[in-house]
Design an enzyme around this catalytic site. Structure first.
Site, PDB file in Angstrom:
ATOM      1  N   CYS A  84      63.934  20.307  -2.625  1.00 47.40           N
ATOM      2  CA  CYS A  84      64.740  20.972  -3.640  1.00 47.40           C
ATOM      3  C   CYS A  84      63.890  21.470  -4.805  1.00 47.40           C
ATOM      4  O   CYS A  84      63.938  20.923  -5.911  1.00 47.40           O
ATOM      5  CB  CYS A  84      65.842  20.035  -4.108  1.00 47.40           C
ATOM      6  SG  CYS A  84      66.919  19.621  -2.737  1.00 47.40           S
TER       7      CYS A  84
ATOM      8  N   GLU B  29      28.675  13.638   0.768  1.00 41.06           N
ATOM      9  CA  GLU B  29      30.035  13.092   0.878  1.00 41.06           C
ATOM     10  C   GLU B  29      31.063  14.142   1.268  1.00 41.06           C
ATOM     11  O   GLU B  29      31.955  14.452   0.485  1.00 41.06           O
ATOM     12  CB  GLU B  29      30.478  12.541  -0.476  1.00 41.06           C
ATOM     13  CG  GLU B  29      29.610  11.501  -1.082  1.00 41.06           C
ATOM     14  CD  GLU B  29      30.006  11.238  -2.527  1.00 41.06           C
ATOM     15  OE1 GLU B  29      29.936  10.077  -2.922  1.00 41.06           O
ATOM     16  OE2 GLU B  29      30.366  12.172  -3.258  1.00 41.06           O
ATOM     17  N   PRO B  30      30.970  14.680   2.466  1.00 40.32           N
ATOM     18  CA  PRO B  30      31.980  15.667   2.860  1.00 40.32           C
ATOM     19  C   PRO B  30      33.320  14.998   3.173  1.00 40.32           C
ATOM     20  O   PRO B  30      33.346  13.921   3.772  1.00 40.32           O
ATOM     21  CB  PRO B  30      31.386  16.292   4.123  1.00 40.32           C
ATOM     22  CG  PRO B  30      30.462  15.256   4.679  1.00 40.32           C
ATOM     23  CD  PRO B  30      29.971  14.432   3.525  1.00 40.32           C
ATOM     24  N   GLY B  31      34.400  15.605   2.747  1.00 42.19           N
ATOM     25  CA  GLY B  31      35.735  15.093   3.049  1.00 42.19           C
ATOM     26  C   GLY B  31      36.503  16.157   3.819  1.00 42.19           C
ATOM     27  O   GLY B  31      36.668  16.081   5.039  1.00 42.19           O
ATOM     28  N   ARG B  32      36.904  17.186   3.080  1.00 45.90           N
ATOM     29  CA  ARG B  32      37.697  18.266   3.672  1.00 45.90           C
ATOM     30  C   ARG B  32      37.058  18.831   4.950  1.00 45.90           C
ATOM     31  O   ARG B  32      37.736  18.996   5.967  1.00 45.90           O
ATOM     32  CB  ARG B  32      37.826  19.403   2.643  1.00 45.90           C
ATOM     33  CG  ARG B  32      38.772  20.521   3.067  1.00 45.90           C
ATOM     34  CD  ARG B  32      38.649  21.721   2.099  1.00 45.90           C
ATOM     35  NE  ARG B  32      38.773  21.327   0.712  1.00 45.90           N
ATOM     36  CZ  ARG B  32      39.925  21.248   0.043  1.00 45.90           C
ATOM     37  NH1 ARG B  32      41.052  21.565   0.629  1.00 45.90           N
ATOM     38  NH2 ARG B  32      39.929  20.878  -1.229  1.00 45.90           N
TER      39      ARG B  32
ATOM     40  N   TYR C 273      48.205  24.293  -5.491  1.00 46.53           N
ATOM     41  CA  TYR C 273      46.993  25.128  -5.649  1.00 46.53           C
ATOM     42  C   TYR C 273      47.185  26.558  -5.131  1.00 46.53           C
ATOM     43  O   TYR C 273      46.201  27.247  -4.924  1.00 46.53           O
ATOM     44  CB  TYR C 273      45.837  24.563  -4.821  1.00 46.53           C
ATOM     45  CG  TYR C 273      45.451  23.131  -5.004  1.00 46.53           C
ATOM     46  CD1 TYR C 273      45.153  22.603  -6.261  1.00 46.53           C
ATOM     47  CD2 TYR C 273      45.300  22.307  -3.885  1.00 46.53           C
ATOM     48  CE1 TYR C 273      44.739  21.290  -6.387  1.00 46.53           C
ATOM     49  CE2 TYR C 273      44.883  20.984  -4.017  1.00 46.53           C
ATOM     50  CZ  TYR C 273      44.603  20.490  -5.274  1.00 46.53           C
ATOM     51  OH  TYR C 273      44.185  19.194  -5.388  1.00 46.53           O
TER      52      TYR C 273
ATOM     53  N   ARG D 118      49.841  21.176  -1.064  1.00 41.64           N
ATOM     54  CA  ARG D 118      48.790  22.098  -1.490  1.00 41.64           C
ATOM     55  C   ARG D 118      49.279  23.519  -1.818  1.00 41.64           C
ATOM     56  O   ARG D 118      48.815  24.107  -2.789  1.00 41.64           O
ATOM     57  CB  ARG D 118      47.638  22.134  -0.478  1.00 41.64           C
ATOM     58  CG  ARG D 118      46.933  20.767  -0.346  1.00 41.64           C
ATOM     59  CD  ARG D 118      45.673  20.826   0.502  1.00 41.64           C
ATOM     60  NE  ARG D 118      44.637  21.621  -0.134  1.00 41.64           N
ATOM     61  CZ  ARG D 118      44.338  22.851   0.184  1.00 41.64           C
ATOM     62  NH1 ARG D 118      44.957  23.470   1.179  1.00 41.64           N
ATOM     63  NH2 ARG D 118      43.416  23.502  -0.472  1.00 41.64           N
TER      64      ARG D 118
HETATM   65  C1  LIG Z   1      36.602  14.671  -3.505  1.00 38.55           C
HETATM   66  C2  LIG Z   1      35.193  14.248  -3.509  1.00 38.55           C
HETATM   67  C3  LIG Z   1      34.379  14.508  -2.411  1.00 38.55           C
HETATM   68  C4  LIG Z   1      34.858  15.268  -1.203  1.00 38.55           C
HETATM   69  O1  LIG Z   1      35.149  16.585  -1.472  1.00 38.55           O
HETATM   70  P1  LIG Z   1      35.531  17.570  -0.255  1.00 38.55           P
HETATM   71  O2  LIG Z   1      35.765  18.856  -0.917  1.00 38.55           O
HETATM   72  O3  LIG Z   1      36.745  17.010   0.379  1.00 38.55           O
HETATM   73  O4  LIG Z   1      34.363  17.596   0.665  1.00 38.55           O
HETATM   74  C5  LIG Z   1      33.084  14.044  -2.445  1.00 38.55           C
HETATM   75  N1  LIG Z   1      32.604  13.380  -3.508  1.00 38.55           N
HETATM   76  C6  LIG Z   1      33.350  13.122  -4.588  1.00 38.55           C
HETATM   77  C7  LIG Z   1      32.753  12.393  -5.716  1.00 38.55           C
HETATM   78  C8  LIG Z   1      34.669  13.560  -4.632  1.00 38.55           C
HETATM   79  O5  LIG Z   1      35.398  13.307  -5.704  1.00 38.55           O
END
Ligand SMILES: *Cc1c(COP(=O)(O)O)cnc(C)c1O
Length: 443
Positions: free
Chosen positions: A366, A295-298, A339, A335
């Site tokens: 602000c 499950e890649p997102g970033r 972070y 961000r």
């Molecule tokens: C946020 C999340 C991801 C994606 O993480 P990235 O760092 O964006 O790749 C995948 N799986 C789960 C369960 C998440 O909470």
């Protein structure tokens, strides 16, 4: 090791054109800023599609891999279409994300619903729309989900989200797999959850285990470590309960290159470590190769995106810093303030000018903490210049707010010298469209 797109600082199509301006996807960034206004999110389609290809090639050695885009990184209808066309499924974390991918025409059996406190309404929506898997996070949800699926006379297909007890060296807020994390079942609670599913929750069908260690991960060893824990649990549950689980979901987390000093691993390295480990364990335990979800997102979306800002005021603190302010900041990119995230930027209209001034890029909001970039060396900046901040595709728009009652920015998709709006800029009317005035305040 072959390099992959997440290891780039900038979108793949970033160039300097004949006018000396930066361009992405064949579109002059100064022209985009003029045409659509700033702040403006710009997303390069070619970069997204190339990283998708990188992932698919990287995991080709393990054919039972399913790619699920973690849509919380950036969830819009057009982005869902692109990922869908690349054969990705979707990891979603809210009713809103489920609804977005549904309306974009995604096959809902390719969607997984994940989260540590899903509401009754969200679980109902997931069941009604036929979401393929629900990753159950805790005992409360297990009972709730059984109740809802029983009422609907449906069977629900689930994974158990577990906390494997692996720490990774990323920011504390984006670590999730360590033992006292808020997410998932502790390893010692799995048996109780399995017993409940087998004996009481007859509407729940368990297919496998899910874990996610954290985000912006640079350590490659955590993936094989995590797989070892998941497979050992599957083997143990088979021995103890005769339970045949054939799916593992190893989450996302691969890092990206926000600044020159970041060295994220390549998808190809992760892919070969993961498939080698799986092949090794399948052989060792004599089991059928499980279906693998990642499950890649970033790493899918970050590199494709930049944000354009217009330079406004500046302030030279006597004997101190020089601040240069842009027309956006913590509401379009929280961000840095959340972070301490670092970003790299260039001036879109002065690419051939010498970089000779060190400034701090301040946001317009602000809060003293609204600083986008500390101490960056750029060509001398003047009011009206266009600043391009790189790697803003992930967790920028998706975390954006209307703080200070500022309208949210627009987003354009660029490809082959064409630009198309995929998110409209909010208007002043949009900003008050949910307000109500009780009649007793009538004037
Ligand atoms: C946020 C999340 C991801 C994606 O993480 P990235 O760092 O964006 O790749 C995948 N799986 C789960 C369960 C998440 O909470």
């Amino acid at each position: 090791m072959v390099s992959s797109t997440n290891q780039n600082l900038k979108p793949l199509t970033t160039n300097i054109n004949s006018k000396g301006n930066l361009e992405i996807g064949g579109c002059d960034l100064v022209c985009l800023a003029e045409k659509y206004g700033t702040p403006l999110y710009v997303i390069d389609e070619k970069t997204i599609r190339t990283i998708c290809q990188d992932y698919k090639k990287a995991f080709a050695n393990y054919p039972k891999t399913h790619m699920m885009y973690a849509s919380k990184a950036l969830c819009t209808s057009a982005i869902a279409r692109i990922l869908d066309s690349e054969g990705f499924g979707f990891d979603t974390v809210s009713g809103g994300e489920i609804y977005t991918v549904y309306k974009a025409g995604v096959d809902m059996s390719h969607v997984l619903f994940n989260g540590n406190n899903k509401s009754y309404d969200e679980l109902e929506l997931a069941l009604d729309l036929g979401v393929g898997r629900i990753s159950v996070d805790n005992f409360f949800e297990l009972a709730l989900l059984n109740e809802i699926s029983k009422a609907k006379n449906k069977q629900v297909d689930v994974l158990l989200r577990i906390t494997p007890g692996i720490e990774c060296h990323t920011h504390e807020y984006i670590q999730t797999g360590h033992l006292d994390s808020k997410f998932g079942f502790d390893l010692t609670q799995i048996d109780e959850a399995v017993e409940l599913i087998l004996n009481e929750y007859k509407n729940i069908k368990l297919h496998g285990l899910h874990a996610h260690i954290g985000s912006q991960i640079f350590e490659t060893s955590i993936y094989p470590d995590e797989i070892e824990i998941l497979i050992k649990e599957i083997v143990r549950l088979d021995e103890k309960f005769g339970l045949k689980l054939d799916e593992i979901n190893i989450g996302g987390g691969l890092g990206v290159k926000y600044t020159e000093k970041d060295m994220p691993p390549s998808t190809y390295e992760i892919g070969s470590l993961v498939s080698d480990k799986l092949h090794e364990l399948v052989k060792k335990y004599g089991i059928e190769p499980p279906t693998l979800f990642i499950e890649p997102g970033r790493s899918i979306i970050s590199t494709s995106g930049v944000t354009l800002y217009t330079i406004g005021s500046s302030k030279q603190v006597p004997n101190g810093k020089k601040y240069v302010a842009v027309d956006g900041g913590m509401a379009d990119n929280p961000r840095p303030s959340m972070y301490q995230a670092e970003y790299f930027a260039q001036v879109a209209n002065k690419k051939d000018t010498q970089e000779n001034e060190t400034v701090t890029i301040a946001g317009r909001y602000c809060e003293s903490g609204d600083i986008l970039i500390k101490d960056i060396t750029l060509p001398q900046l003047n009011e009206g210049d266009i600043l391009c901040v790189y790697n803003t595709g992930a967790y920028n728009y998706s975390m954006a707010s209307n703080y200070n009652k500022v309208a949210r920015a627009a987003m354009v998709l660029v490809n082959n010298s064409q630009s198309d709006i995929i998110i409209n800029r909010e208007t002043l009317e949009d900003l008050i469209s949910h307000d109500e005035i009780p009649s007793r305040l009538e004037k």
